[in-house]
Design an enzyme around this catalytic site. Sequence first.
Site, PDB file in Angstrom:
ATOM      1  N   SER A   1     -19.045-101.865   8.087  1.00 52.90           N
ATOM      2  CA  SER A   1     -19.301-100.429   8.041  1.00 52.90           C
ATOM      3  C   SER A   1     -18.545 -99.752   9.169  1.00 52.90           C
ATOM      4  CB  SER A   1     -20.797-100.158   8.210  1.00 52.90           C
ATOM      5  OG  SER A   1     -21.041 -98.779   8.420  1.00 52.90           O
TER       6      SER A   1
ATOM      7  N   TYR B   1     -28.915-100.346  13.374  1.00 52.23           N
ATOM      8  CA  TYR B   1     -27.890-100.583  12.359  1.00 52.23           C
ATOM      9  C   TYR B   1     -26.514-100.698  13.017  1.00 52.23           C
ATOM     10  CZ  TYR B   1     -25.090-100.010   8.126  1.00 52.23           C
ATOM     11  OH  TYR B   1     -24.185-100.194   7.105  1.00 52.23           O
TER      12      TYR B   1
END
Length: 156
Positions: free
Chosen positions: A27, A40
């Site tokens: 990501s 995250y």
Amino acid sequence: MSSVALSIPVAEGMAARGSGHIIHINSVQGKLGLPSRAAYAASKHASIGFFDSLRAEVADFGIRVTAVLPGYINTNLSKNAITASGAQYNKTDPSTAKGMNASTVAERILKNAHARDEIIIAPAYVKFAIALRNIIPSVYFNSMIKRARRNRKPSP
């Protein structure tokens, strides 16, 4: 970090054959920590560090490692997420709803993975933010502080 656990035996098998290509989907949040996404972002940063190191360690065995860092992808991920109570979240976050089509992301990965060590699949403003964070980090950090303040709910 299941991708880390899986990559070790896969890399061992590739090394025994003398060739291979590991493509790790991560990501852009592995490059940019965003407010309200600390855990995250931490996992994504750690994963990038692992695969950067792995790339160097396995290169002499004929193995390539490509990291793919997409931005938001329009999927059911947030809709299928589980809340703290165990119930299904059942909502699509606005960022996810505006995200890229998964097929488009897959096509870009297939088109570019053979030639690159890192692929960032995100809008230009995200790529600019990554460059800004690397070149003038204080400007990026101040921008994220302002964003966190805007996102904070007012106290009662």
